[in-house]
Design an enzyme around this catalytic site. Structure first.
Site, short mmCIF file in Angstrom:
data_model
loop_
_atom_site.label_atom_id
_atom_site.label_comp_id
_atom_site.label_asym_id
_atom_site.label_seq_id
_atom_site.Cartn_x
_atom_site.Cartn_y
_atom_site.Cartn_z
N ASP A 125 15.31 -14.22 -8.62
CA ASP A 125 14.48 -15.14 -7.75
C ASP A 125 14.68 -16.70 -8.05
O ASP A 125 14.28 -16.97 -9.23
CB ASP A 125 12.92 -14.76 -8.10
CG ASP A 125 12.60 -13.07 -7.53
OD1 ASP A 125 13.18 -12.57 -6.84
OD2 ASP A 125 11.76 -12.59 -8.53
N ASP A 141 8.00 -5.39 0.86
CA ASP A 141 6.85 -5.68 -0.05
C ASP A 141 5.69 -4.80 0.48
O ASP A 141 4.92 -5.23 0.94
CB ASP A 141 6.67 -6.92 -0.10
CG ASP A 141 7.90 -8.03 -0.69
OD1 ASP A 141 8.59 -7.51 -1.75
OD2 ASP A 141 8.21 -8.88 -0.14
#
Length: 534
Positions: free
Chosen positions: A230, A389
Site C-alpha cells: 500500500d 472491499d
C-alpha cells in the site's frame, strides 16, 4: 543486432529491462524496413489477438515480418506473439493471424478451470532445445485465456507442452524461429536464463541441454503468494509503503503521521529476492487531481520493473479523468500509461462498483463504456483485476435481504446466523447496495480477468482469511481469485488454499514487518503438499 518489435501494446518495459539486466543492448523497430535489418528479432505479445494483428497491419509490419520468418532467421515471440504465428484465434473471429503455424487458437473451457490461466506452471519438453538448457524443471509465469492446440499438422513445431485442463503448446520452435506462451521476463531466474540463451545464440549448451520429460508426466500448476504494498504520500510528501488496521494507516500515538514501513522500490525488490510470485502496488493516496500527474508513482513502477522480474500490478486511479485544463483522458489512457511504465495488470476498485451499478441498472447489458470493457478489449481480460472491499452485514434470515447470504460460524452482535457481504467504495468508508457476488459476477461478465478479494472485517487483524467470504466468491465466478486480508501465520495460507481453492493469497503487513517471511510460507505449503514455485 538484437531488435525489439514494440507495436505499442502493454508492458514491454519489463522485457527491455530484463534484456539490459542480462548485459545486452537493444535496437527498436521503428519502421517496417527495420524488421529485415534485424539479426535477432524479439516479438513481445501483450493483449488481445485482434488488437495485436490490427496494430501490425496498421504499422505495415505484417509483410516484412512474414518475410523474416520465411527466411528462418533468429526470432523469439512471447505470449500473444506466439498466438499470432497461427492461422487465427477464437478470441477474434475472422481476424487472420500470420499463418506460419497450422492451427487455430482456442479458449480454455470446461473441467472447472479458472480462466485466464494465470500463474506459475512447469513445461514438458518434447525434444531438446538450447532455450531450455537450464531450469527446465522450474515453473514459468503464464497469463492467458487462449491457447495453441497441439496437432498432427503442427507436430514439427512442438517444443514444450503444459497441462491446464488439457495439454497446450507452451513453446514452439522450428529452425531459428521460436515462441513461448509464458512470459520469460516475468519468470524470475528460469525466464532470464531462457532469454540469455536466445540472445547469446547459445547453441553450445552441450550436456546441459534439458532432457525431455516422459510423455505421461503431467506439468504442475502452483498456488501464488503475492506481496502487496500500500503506497501513499506521507505528510512530508514522500511516497512510503504503509499498512493500516481496518484501513487506518496513521500511527496510534504521537504526531499520528502515516505509518512508514519502507520505500516502495526497495521493498518490492526485497520481495522478489525472497521469492514472491507477484508484487502488487496499491496507490491509496486519494486522487483529487489527475492521476497521470502522479509522476512519483509512475517512477516507482519504472524503477521497480528494473529490479523485479515477476508480475507487477498497480491499483489506484484507473478511471476516466478531466484535467485542470479541460482535457479528457479515458480509463484506457490511464491504464496505458501504467502499462508503459512497467505494470502488467491494473487493479480497479471503487470505479468497478460504479460500473456494476450502471451495468445492473441497464439490465445486465454491456455498452462498452466501462473501464473494464475498454481495457480488456485492448490488453486482454488478464490485464484487468478487480479489487473488492466488502464488509459483513448481519441479518436474521435469508429472507431479510435480497442479497446473497452465507450461514456464518461467527454470529453477529445480536446472534444473527446469516450475513451478506456489502461492497464499499472510498477505502471502505461508504457502503453500496451491491453484494460481493453481484459485483464479482458482473465484473467477470464485463471482461475482468481476476478478483483481488479484500475484507474490511479482517484487514490488519492477523486472525486469518475470511473463508466464508472467499468461498462464496470462489464458487460464484470462473476467473482466478486472490485471497487478501487477515493473514497472520503460515497456517492461514494453507487453510485458505485447502478450504476455498483460490489461486493466490496476498499479504502485506506481516511481510513488511518480517513477522512471517515469504519463504517460511512456501516451505510450510510445500510440507502440506500444496504445489508452489520454489
Amino acid at each position: 543486432m538484437i531488435s525489439l518489435l514494440d507495436y505499442g501494446a502493454g508492458n514491454v518495459r519489463s522485457l527491455r529491462n530484463a534484456i539490459h539486466a542480462l548485459g545486452f543492448e537493444l535496437t527498436e523497430i521503428e519502421r517496417p524496413e527495420d524488421i529485415l535489418k534485424a539479426e535477432r528479432l524479439i516479438f513481445p505479445g501483450v493483449g488481445a489477438f485482434g488488437a495485436a494483428m490490427e496494430r501490425l497491419h496498421r504499422l505495415g509490419y505484417v509483410e516484412p515480418l512474414k518475410e523474416y520468418l520465411a527466411a528462418d532467421r533468429p526470432f523469439l515471440a512471447i505470449c500473444v506473439g506466439l498466438q499470432t504465428l497461427f492461422e487465427g484465434s477464437e478470441e477474434s473471429p475472422g481476424v487472420p493471424g500470420l499463418g506460419v503455424i497450422p492451427g487455430q487458437i482456442r479458449r480454455f473451457a470446461g473441467q472447472g478451470l479458472s480462466v485466464p490461466h494465470m500463474g506459475w506452471n512447469s513445461v514438458r519438453l518434447e525434444r531438446p532445445s538450447s532455450l531450455f538448457a537450464q531450469y527446465a524443471d522450474e515453473k514459468f509465469y503464464f497469463v492467458h485465456s487462449y491457447h495453441a492446440v497441439p496437432s498432427a499438422e503442427n507436430a514439427d513445431w512442438q517444443l514444450a507442452i503444459t497441462d491446464y485442463g488439457q495439454p497446450f503448446l507452451s513453446a514452439v520452435q522450428r529452425g531459428a524461429v521460436a515462441a513461448v506462451q509464458f512470459h520469460p521476463e516475468k519468470s524470475g531466474a528460469a525466464g532470464l536464463a531462457l532469454l540469455r540463451h536466445f540472445l547469446a545464440a547459445d547453441e553450445a549448451a552441450g550436456s546441459s541441454i534439458a532432457v525431455p520429460r516422459a510423455a505421461d508426466e503431467q506439468t504442475r500448476f502452483a498456488k501464488r503468494i503475492v506481496a502487496c504494498l500500500d503506497v501513499r504520500a506521507n505528510d512530508q510528501g514522500d511516497l512510503v509503503v504503509t499498512k493500516g488496521d481496518q484501513y487506518d494507516v496513521r500511527e496510534k500515538s504521537g504526531d499520528r503521521d502515516v505509518r512508514n514501513l519502507g520505500k516502495p522500490v526497495e521493498l518490492a525488490a526485497r520481495y522478489f529476492d525472497e521469492g514472491a510470485d507477484e508484487v502488487t502496488f496499491l496507490n491509496i493516496t486519494a486522487f483529487r487531481d489527475f492521476p497521470l500527474a502522479d509522476q512519483p508513482m509512475l517512477e516507482v513502477l519504472k524503477l521497480a520493473s528494473e529490479r523485479v522480474f515477476v508480475p507487477l500490478t498497480i491499483g489506484g486511479g484507473i478511471r476516466a479523468f478531466t484535467d485542470a485544463d479541460g482535457r479528457h483522458y479515458s480509463a484506457l489512457d490511464v491504464a496505458h500509461a501504467y502499462f508503459r511504465s512497467g505494470a502488467d495488470k491494473v487493479s480497479i476498485g471503487s470505479d468497478a462498483v460504479a460500473a456494476v451499478e450502471d451495468y445492473l441498472a441497464r439490465g445486465g447489458v454491456k455498452d462498452g463504456s466501462t473501464a473494464i470493457e475498454q481495457i480488456a478489449a485492448v490488453y486482454g481480460n488478464q490485464a484487468v483485476v478487480i479489487s473488492i472491499d466488502p464488509r459483513r452485514v448481519y441479518v436474521d434470515s435469508p429472507e431479510a435481504t435480497r442479497h446473497a447470504v452465507v450461514e456464518t460460524a461467527t454470529p453477529g452482535p445480536n446472534g444473527e446466523r446469516y450475513c451478506w457481504f456489502q461492497c464499499t467504495v472510498k477505502g471502505g468508508r461508504e457502503g453500496r447496495d451491491v453484494d460481493v457476488v453481484e459485483l464479482a459476477r458482473a465484473c467477470e461478465a464485463l471482461g475482468a480477468g481476476e478478483i483481488l478479494l479484500n475484507s474490511i472485517d479482517r484487514d490488519g487483524t492477523g486472525a486469518g482469511f475470511d473463508l466464508e467470504l472467499i468461498g462464496q466468491v470462489r464458487a460464484a465466478v470462473g476467473i482466478p481469485v486472490i485471497a487478501s486480508s487477515g493473514a497472520g501465520c503460515v497456517e492461514h495460507f494453507a487453510e485458505v488454499f485447502a478450504a476455498t481453492g483460490v489461486e493466490a493469497a496476498l499479504a502485506a503487513g506481516i511481510f513488511h514487518r518480517r513477522e512471517v517471511p515469504i519463504q517460511a510460507v512456501k516451505s510450510y505449503l510445500r510440507d502440506q503438499g500444496i504445489e508452489i514455485r520454489s
